[in-house]
Write a protein that holds these residues in place. Structure first.
Motif, PDB file in Angstrom:
ATOM      1  N   ARG A   1      -5.166  13.370  -2.075  1.00 26.69           N
ATOM      2  CA  ARG A   1      -4.261  12.217  -2.199  1.00 26.69           C
ATOM      3  C   ARG A   1      -3.043  12.119  -2.663  1.00 26.69           C
ATOM      4  NH1 ARG A   1      -8.358   9.372  -6.820  1.00 26.69           N
ATOM      5  NH2 ARG A   1      -7.290   7.353  -6.448  1.00 26.69           N
ATOM      6  N   THR A   2      -2.042  11.525  -2.370  1.00 26.01           N
ATOM      7  CA  THR A   2      -0.763  11.801  -2.835  1.00 26.01           C
ATOM      8  C   THR A   2      -0.074  10.259  -3.106  1.00 26.01           C
ATOM      9  OG1 THR A   2      -0.299  13.586  -1.431  1.00 26.01           O
ATOM     10  CG2 THR A   2       1.600  12.701  -2.060  1.00 26.01           C
ATOM     11  N   PHE A   3       0.676  10.210  -4.334  1.00 30.89           N
ATOM     12  CA  PHE A   3       1.131   8.897  -4.574  1.00 30.89           C
ATOM     13  C   PHE A   3       2.717   9.409  -4.885  1.00 30.89           C
ATOM     14  CE2 PHE A   3      -3.028   9.201  -6.385  1.00 30.89           C
ATOM     15  CZ  PHE A   3      -3.589   7.954  -6.045  1.00 30.89           C
ATOM     16  N   THR A   4       3.624   8.872  -3.862  1.00 33.71           N
ATOM     17  CA  THR A   4       5.092   8.613  -4.218  1.00 33.71           C
ATOM     18  C   THR A   4       5.548   7.402  -4.881  1.00 33.71           C
ATOM     19  OG1 THR A   4       5.301  10.378  -2.314  1.00 33.71           O
ATOM     20  CG2 THR A   4       7.238   9.117  -3.110  1.00 33.71           C
ATOM     21  N   PHE A   5       6.128   7.453  -6.225  1.00 33.66           N
ATOM     22  CA  PHE A   5       6.406   6.321  -6.854  1.00 33.66           C
ATOM     23  C   PHE A   5       7.988   5.909  -6.578  1.00 33.66           C
ATOM     24  CE2 PHE A   5       2.657   7.858  -9.153  1.00 33.66           C
ATOM     25  CZ  PHE A   5       2.565   6.781 -10.081  1.00 33.66           C
TER      26      PHE A   5
ATOM     27  N   ALA B   1       0.961  -0.987   0.088  1.00 38.27           N
ATOM     28  CA  ALA B   1      -0.021  -0.025  -0.134  1.00 38.27           C
ATOM     29  C   ALA B   1       0.906   1.240   0.089  1.00 38.27           C
ATOM     30  CB  ALA B   1      -0.997  -0.057   1.086  1.00 38.27           C
ATOM     31  N   ASN B   2       0.486   2.253  -0.984  1.00 35.32           N
ATOM     32  CA  ASN B   2       1.526   3.269  -0.830  1.00 35.32           C
ATOM     33  C   ASN B   2       0.747   4.523  -1.469  1.00 35.32           C
ATOM     34  OD1 ASN B   2       4.196   4.578  -0.832  1.00 35.32           O
ATOM     35  ND2 ASN B   2       4.385   4.373  -3.019  1.00 35.32           N
ATOM     36  N   ALA B   3      -0.324   4.834  -0.883  1.00 34.42           N
ATOM     37  CA  ALA B   3      -1.051   6.240  -1.243  1.00 34.42           C
ATOM     38  C   ALA B   3      -1.300   6.863   0.271  1.00 34.42           C
ATOM     39  CB  ALA B   3      -2.205   6.034  -1.851  1.00 34.42           C
ATOM     40  N   SER B   4      -1.167   8.154   0.163  1.00 38.00           N
ATOM     41  CA  SER B   4      -1.384   8.847   1.249  1.00 38.00           C
ATOM     42  C   SER B   4      -2.722   9.762   1.167  1.00 38.00           C
ATOM     43  CB  SER B   4      -0.193   9.860   1.680  1.00 38.00           C
ATOM     44  OG  SER B   4       0.902   9.186   2.147  1.00 38.00           O
ATOM     45  N   TRP B   5      -3.300   9.806   2.282  1.00 40.47           N
ATOM     46  CA  TRP B   5      -4.629  10.860   2.265  1.00 40.47           C
ATOM     47  C   TRP B   5      -4.436  11.921   3.243  1.00 40.47           C
ATOM     48  CZ3 TRP B   5      -8.827  10.229  -1.132  1.00 40.47           C
ATOM     49  CH2 TRP B   5      -8.900   9.137  -1.901  1.00 40.47           C
ATOM     50  N   SER B   6      -4.821  13.204   2.885  1.00 42.85           N
ATOM     51  CA  SER B   6      -4.667  14.113   3.915  1.00 42.85           C
ATOM     52  C   SER B   6      -5.612  15.502   3.565  1.00 42.85           C
ATOM     53  CB  SER B   6      -3.335  14.560   3.894  1.00 42.85           C
ATOM     54  OG  SER B   6      -3.129  15.596   5.100  1.00 42.85           O
ATOM     55  N   CYS B   7      -5.303  16.553   3.988  1.00 43.12           N
ATOM     56  CA  CYS B   7      -6.368  17.975   3.712  1.00 43.12           C
ATOM     57  C   CYS B   7      -5.432  18.945   3.779  1.00 43.12           C
ATOM     58  CB  CYS B   7      -7.260  18.070   4.842  1.00 43.12           C
ATOM     59  SG  CYS B   7      -8.256  16.689   5.501  1.00 43.12           S
ATOM     60  N   THR B   8      -5.862  19.901   2.615  1.00 49.29           N
ATOM     61  CA  THR B   8      -5.103  20.920   2.557  1.00 49.29           C
ATOM     62  C   THR B   8      -5.070  21.798   3.845  1.00 49.29           C
ATOM     63  OG1 THR B   8      -6.925  22.297   1.751  1.00 49.29           O
ATOM     64  CG2 THR B   8      -5.495  21.345   0.083  1.00 49.29           C
ATOM     65  N   GLY B   9      -3.722  22.288   4.157  1.00 50.01           N
ATOM     66  CA  GLY B   9      -3.502  22.935   5.407  1.00 50.01           C
ATOM     67  C   GLY B   9      -3.137  21.814   6.590  1.00 50.01           C
ATOM     68  N   PHE B  10      -3.329  20.674   6.239  1.00 50.72           N
ATOM     69  CA  PHE B  10      -2.873  19.619   7.406  1.00 50.72           C
ATOM     70  C   PHE B  10      -1.890  18.565   6.668  1.00 50.72           C
ATOM     71  CE2 PHE B  10      -6.879  21.395   8.513  1.00 50.72           C
ATOM     72  CZ  PHE B  10      -6.712  21.741  10.026  1.00 50.72           C
ATOM     73  N   GLU B  11      -1.124  18.789   5.665  1.00 60.99           N
ATOM     74  CA  GLU B  11      -0.358  17.750   4.827  1.00 60.99           C
ATOM     75  C   GLU B  11       0.778  17.215   5.488  1.00 60.99           C
ATOM     76  OE1 GLU B  11      -1.718  19.902   1.126  1.00 60.99           O
ATOM     77  OE2 GLU B  11      -0.257  18.283   0.752  1.00 60.99           O
TER      78      GLU B  11
END
Length: 690
Positions: free
Chosen positions: A402-406, A373-383
């Motif tokens: 949602r952020t994906f770092t390859f 698993a390699n996706a991150s979930w967050s909110c603007t202002g709280f990253e």
């Protein structure tokens, strides 16, 4: 006056009565507990309840044994692996249908699993026959036909009330309460057909559930800035390719299931290359149009769409990959998509080979476990706070991110591999790559959505739930999020990209030439300097995710850039209606791109189940190029659905009570003690009576 002739009980008789009571009470507790645990122990009766499906289909991961498929056999193996996915999806739909019509709340497990086992056995035999033509078949493939029904959580009192449980509070991922913001015309009442009662798991009845969400404000900051060494490549290159305002969607996956329609069983957003479907050849990609501002970037970037569970019938509502497979509701166009290529903390990066394919994340992580698993979930202002196994509940004025770092270590030879993983690896925290691998630019995708926090207390009726598309049996869990990339950069532009990164400049469509990447003041919600903070192995998974050991095999083949997908039929209709496809222009980022967490704690999605976990359910399809001898690959393999490989040994996920191994068995333990005590007391009382 008559006399009471009833004999008073003697001590022996009292002891006998007490012993019988203990035996009956203890035996009853044992019987009740055994009945309640019938599903977990593999019995045929699966309690479903009145709120919908309480189980999912869990099948062994065939690609765990198919990490070295000869190139001649790959097209046929790919097709058969896709058939395995189709069979699991069909079995899950059968499970849903049976649950809706189960009057007594139970289900005949064999009616679902026996036909599936027979279909899988025949398909696995065809795979073995294809391998026999060119090599020795792996042993034990026939044992992978058996599947099981794995119980899942529909909803909990804590989740529905929005109250964090003690474990979540301690770990910083408390369950947040729905915010109840108004949604305007998006706040439609779901159809009045019972599809979405509270806690039923989304519009299609197979997720998400309230327990899949967490208030971002309850998460402790967990992003750390990666340290750079003196020779680090500190630059960056940003490419602007839009937000898929053109409405290009399909449920294909060219990387994992080439030549197979609906190989993903869920819809993807596409930006960049516009020729991407299951039948696109390398030549098609090279000749395709691109949405990127720099026409030298014809790369394909794609990820599962995000949907609002608001009752809207999209153009795919009655189509495979869409509503038929549980992917229902309004597709949300991203408000912003940022695509950034970054350097390496240890040294220079080299150019990516043309047509390099990378998959990050695991489309079947809910069944396979979260190793990949390699996706991150967050909110603007709280990253600076990242979630992996929960969707974020963002406060008013904050957007979902949602952020994906390859992976950024390449084996130096192959543009793909049989499991779509072993030709790439994650760098360690210091930027070092496994032996035989070299550092290439690290792609970071950041996708922002203007969606309100759903109202969990009423199952999303007031403010709809949101979730990513998924394989049907993965229940729309956030841990299954993933993204795909095919490099179709013009060689001159790729050379410029690498030069930019290695020279320490920040380049992109909105960046003046010669700009230096700043190490300046950190902004709220970010990690400062525009850098992506990373844990070991670049992963946004939990701290327990391995860094990629074992990926040091010696590649022995040259990149094959001549892949073809066969004859290309007319593509399916992909345009949405005007209302559904209204575009959202990219907005200026309010915070820097968020990084990956160094330690994301909290209950995993798999911990919300009471069944077994591990390397099951993955039937991702292999590719047509690359390494044919990648068998020692225990760190970053095992992805499900969108290209999977070997996975490590199954890991327990969830507490003892959740797995049925601890507190869940206390009634049987107490009953056993009472029963034994009653027996001892009865024997002693009988002896005393003599």
């Amino acid at each position: 006056m008559g006399h009471n002739r009833r004999r008073r009980p003697t001590g022996a008789r009292r002891a006998t009565f007490g012993a019988v009571a203990l035996i009956l009470g203890g035996g009853g507790l044992v019987a009740v507990n055994v009945f309640a645990s019938a599903t977990e122990s593999g019995n045929a009766a699966v309690p479903l309840g009145s709120s919908g499906v309480a189980a999912t289909v869990d099948c062994p991961d065939l690609t765990e044994r198919l990490t070295a498929v000869p190139e001649q056999a790959r097209p046929e193996v790919d097709t058969e692996l896709a058939h395995l996915d189709e069979q699991i999806a069909a079995a899950y739909r059968g499970l849903q249908d049976a649950a809706r019509t189960a009057d007594d709340g139970t289900l005949d497990e064999g009616a679902i699993l026996d036909p599936l086992r027979k279909e899988r056995a025949a398909t696995i035999e065809r795979i073995a026959a294809a391998l026999d033509k060119v090599a020795d078949r792996p042993e034990g493939l026939d044992t992978l036909a058996e599947c099981s029904l794995r119980r899942t959580e529909i909803a909990s009192a804590d989740a529905e009330s929005g109250s964090p449980n003690p474990q979540e509070q301690e770990q910083g991922q408390g369950q947040g309460q729905g915010q109840g913001q108004e949604q305007g015309d998006k706040d439609e009442e779901p159809p009045g057909d019972g599809q979405q009662p509270p806690g039923n798991g989304g519009q299609a009845g197979n997720g998400p559930v309230a327990a899949d969400y967490a208030a971002i404000e309850s998460v402790q900051p967990n992003v750390k800035k990666a340290a750079r060494q003196a020779k680090a490549s500190t630059g960056s290159f940003e490419t602007s390719c839009g937000v898929n305002a053109e409405g290009l969607f399909n449920s294909d996956n060219l990387i994992a299931a080439p030549g197979v329609s609906n190989g993903a069983h869920h819809f993807h957003d596409y930006v960049g290359n516009q020729a991407n479907d299951a039948f696109a050849s390398d030549e098609d990609l090279a000749a395709g149009d691109t949405t990127c501002a720099d026409q030298g970037d014809k790369s394909s970037y794609y990820w599962p769409v995000l949907r609002l569970q608001n009752g809207t019938a999209e153009q795919d509502a009655q189509s495979p990959g869409g509503g038929i497979e549980g992917n229902a509701g309004e597709i949300v166009t991203p408000a912003e998509v940022t695509l950034t290529f970054e350097g390496n903390e240890r040294g220079k990066v080299t150019e990516m080979p043309r047509l390099l394919r990378i998959i990050t994340g695991d489309a079947k992580a809910f069944v396979n476990g979260d190793t990949n698993a390699n996706a991150s979930w967050s909110c603007t202002g709280f990253e600076d706070r990242q979630l992996k196994d929960k969707y974020p509940l963002c406060p008013s004025g904050s957007d979902v991110v949602r952020t994906f770092t390859f992976q950024s270590c390449w084996d130096g030879r192959n543009i793909d591999s049989a499991n779509h993983r072993t030709h790439m690896a994650f760098a360690a925290a210091d930027g070092s790559c496994p032996e035989g691998f070299r550092a290439v630019p690290r792609l970071v995708q950041r996708v922002v959505y203007d969606v309100a926090a759903p109202s969990l207390e009423d199952g999303g009726r007031t403010v709809p739930l949101f979730a990513v598309d998924s394989f049907p049996e993965q229940l729309h869990k956030p841990v299954t999020d993933h993204s795909d990339f095919i490099n179709v950069f013009d060689e001159d532009l790729m050379r410029e990209l690498v030069e930019c990164i290695n020279s320490g400049r920040a380049c992109g469509p909105d960046t003046p030439p010669g700009s230096e990447p700043g190490d300046g003041e950190e902004q709220p919600g970010g990690d400062g300097g525009g850098q992506i903070a990373e844990p070991p192995a670049e992963q946004t998974a939990t701290a327990s995710a391995p860094a990629a050991p074992g990926q040091n095999e010696k590649p022995n083949e040259e990149p094959n850039e001549g892949r073809t997908g066969g004859e290309k039929p007319a593509p399916p209709a992909q345009d949405r209606g005007a209302a559904a496809s209204a575009s959202a222009e990219p907005r200026a980022a309010t915070t820097p791109a968020a990084g990956t967490p160094d330690d994301v704690s909290g209950a995993t999605a798999a911990a919300e189940t009471s069944g077994t976990t591990g390397t099951t359910g993955n039937t991702g399809n292999t590719g047509n190029t690359g390494n044919t001898d990648n068998t020692d690959n225990t760190g970053t393999t095992g992805n499900g659905g969108d290209g999977a490989g070997t996975a490590p040994a199954p890991q327990a996920q969830g507490g003892l009570a959740e797995t049925g191994s601890g507190l869940g068995l206390w009634p049987a333990a107490v009953g056993g003690v009472l029963f034994a005590g009653g027996c001892v007391l009865l024997i002693r009382s009988r002896r005393h009576a003599r």
